[in-house]
Design an enzyme around this catalytic site. Structure first.
Site, mmCIF file in Angstrom:
data_model
loop_
_atom_site.group_PDB
_atom_site.id
_atom_site.type_symbol
_atom_site.label_atom_id
_atom_site.label_comp_id
_atom_site.label_asym_id
_atom_site.label_seq_id
_atom_site.Cartn_x
_atom_site.Cartn_y
_atom_site.Cartn_z
ATOM 1 N N VAL A 54 33.936 44.126 29.620
ATOM 2 C CA VAL A 54 34.329 44.821 28.831
ATOM 3 C C VAL A 54 34.631 45.520 29.590
ATOM 4 O O VAL A 54 35.325 46.507 29.264
ATOM 5 C CB VAL A 54 33.259 45.836 28.551
ATOM 6 C CG1 VAL A 54 31.919 45.314 27.176
ATOM 7 C CG2 VAL A 54 31.939 46.499 29.640
ATOM 8 N N LYS A 55 35.571 45.230 30.790
ATOM 9 C CA LYS A 55 35.790 46.436 31.468
ATOM 10 C C LYS A 55 37.502 45.890 31.749
ATOM 11 O O LYS A 55 38.202 45.917 30.658
ATOM 12 C CB LYS A 55 35.630 46.450 33.504
ATOM 13 C CG LYS A 55 33.998 46.345 33.758
ATOM 14 C CD LYS A 55 33.876 47.915 33.041
ATOM 15 C CE LYS A 55 32.359 47.994 33.329
ATOM 16 N NZ LYS A 55 30.827 47.899 34.144
ATOM 17 N N ILE A 56 38.052 46.132 32.579
ATOM 18 C CA ILE A 56 39.080 45.945 32.276
ATOM 19 C C ILE A 56 39.830 44.505 32.226
ATOM 20 O O ILE A 56 41.016 44.556 32.229
ATOM 21 C CB ILE A 56 40.547 46.754 33.718
ATOM 22 C CG1 ILE A 56 39.882 48.640 33.468
ATOM 23 C CG2 ILE A 56 41.628 47.474 33.589
ATOM 24 C CD1 ILE A 56 40.442 49.468 32.667
#
Ligand SMILES: *Cc1c(COP(=O)(O)O)cnc(C)c1O
Length: 390
Positions: free
Chosen positions: A187-189
């Protein structure tokens, strides 16, 4: 359901992972070092140490900072559990500093006041974990000055902030924090499936982090207590862990790094569009921290309860029913049963608690289409502008 966040993978990512599968090294091979060097170069940092996730990265960063039983770690209540738990792993006491009501980051003034009081009672922290909430750094300049003044180690938990910048330089460059931690959770960058990294400019810290990552072992004669017994020889000089990342994951992370600029550009476009489309609604929108350019991991809005007939929970549930996968970042960490058992209670950090009663994270990820985003906004608009059913 439109999720609140999701990874963007392409054929180059898949090819990069397959190439490692066909190579001699699945773990502890050359791709890990390439990933570390590429991240360090991108963030203008001296050294990168990749590990299996950001929670492990925070743990060894705290150990490398010297945190142990009897010490204190302070962080924000508006974060994921890991920013606090890393202190408990080291046997330290964890405490919190309330958030700024506008940026929703740890409030640098509240930190200054708490430090003043702690100095009087001899209870200063050894480590402060400054979380770059939603992708924008805290007031790192002020916090770095406080670190100097009070002698704590400033660690930036930049799990949300890969590709962000602060004071004109990349987050991770080490101008303000002794160590910066990134997460590569999907879900992070950018993602390596699971993965994390510590960046630092200190060769001593980097060396120590590498040993802690792998059982506290060293093959470097300079770190040994006696001459080598032979080419097979290694020593365990302290207690470490197996926190290694695999070459498969590093290959994915490295390939994702090629797309970081494009991901950030798309996230910024969507954030600017949310700001425009939501401007007339009874919402409090994210406010920029001075000097910070966000990576826009999250787009959080706060409902203005006095201007909305429906409750926070009703709006949240109705959005989910309409296929909008909203989320809430974060439940104040001090209100978790585990931390209540450490002596915290409701009312301890009122800004974070007020925030929790109003916040909703809207979908934001590179593949979110403009039309999907418009749908999200229209659903929200209907819910908060129309009076509730009797
Ligand atoms: C995701 C996250 C972590 C933990 O990351 P993992 O890689 O899942 O261990 C830590 N801190 C913050 C603020 C996060 O959002």
């Amino acid at each position: 359901m439109i999720p609140y966040g999701r990874q963007s993978l392409d054929q180059a990512d898949i090819d990069a992972v397959v190439a490692v599968l066909q190579s001699d090294w699945l773990t502890q091979g050359p791709t890990i070092e390439r990933f570390e060097q590429a991240m360090a170069a991108r963030c203008e940092a001296g050294h990168g140490v990749a590990v299996c996730n950001a929670t492990a990265a925070l743990h060894i960063a705290c150990l490398a900072a010297g945190l142990g039983p009897g010490d204190r770690l302070w962080t924000t209540p508006n974060t994921f559990l890991a920013s606090a738990n890393c202190g408990r792993y080291c046997g330290a006491e964890v405490d919190f500093v309330d958030i700024d009501p506008h940026t929703w980051n740890m409030d640098a003034r509240a930190l200054a006041h708490k430090l003043e009081a702690a100095e009087r009672t001899g209870s200063l922290p050894k480590v402060v974990v400054a979380v770059a909430f939603s992708g924008q750094s805290c007031d790192m300049r002020t916090m770095a000055q406080l670190a100097q003044r009070y002698g704590f180690v400033l660690i930036e938990d930049a799990s949300h902030a890969v590709g962000a910048s602060y004071a004109g330089r990349p987050v991770g460059c080490g101008e303000f924090a002794a160590m910066t931690v990134f997460s590569f959770h999907p879900v992070k960058i950018i993602t390596s499936a699971e993965g994390g990294m510590v960046l630092t400019n200190s060769p001593q810290l980097a060396d120590h982090l590498r040993r802690l990552r792998s059982h506290g072992m060293t093959r470097d004669p300079a770190h040994m207590t006696e001459p080598s017994h032979g080419p097979w020889y290694y020593q365990q000089t302290e207690l470490g862990f197996n926190y290694r990342i695999t070459d498969l994951q590093a290959a994915l992370g490295l390939s994702q790094l090629d797309k970081l600029d494009a991901f950030i550009a798309r996230r910024r476009h969507l954030a600017a569009r949310y700001e425009r489309l939501l401007a007339d609604l009874p919402l409090t929108l994210p406010q920029a921290q001075e000097q910070a350019q966000s990576a826009w991991h999250l787009y959080v809005v706060r409902l203005q309860p006095e201007r909305i007939r429906r409750s926070h929970r009703e709006v949240f549930e109705a959005l989910r029913e309409a296929g909008v996968g909203v989320n809430l970042h974060y439940i104040p960490v001090h209100l978790q049963p585990y931390y209540r058992d450490q002596g915290f209670a409701a009312g301890d950090f009122p800004e974070a608690e007020r925030y929790y009663a109003e916040a909703i994270s809207l979908p934001l990820f590179p593949a979110l289409g403009d039309e999907q985003q418009t749908y999200v906004v229209e659903q929200l608009r209907q819910l908060i502008q129309e009076p509730a059913q009797p």
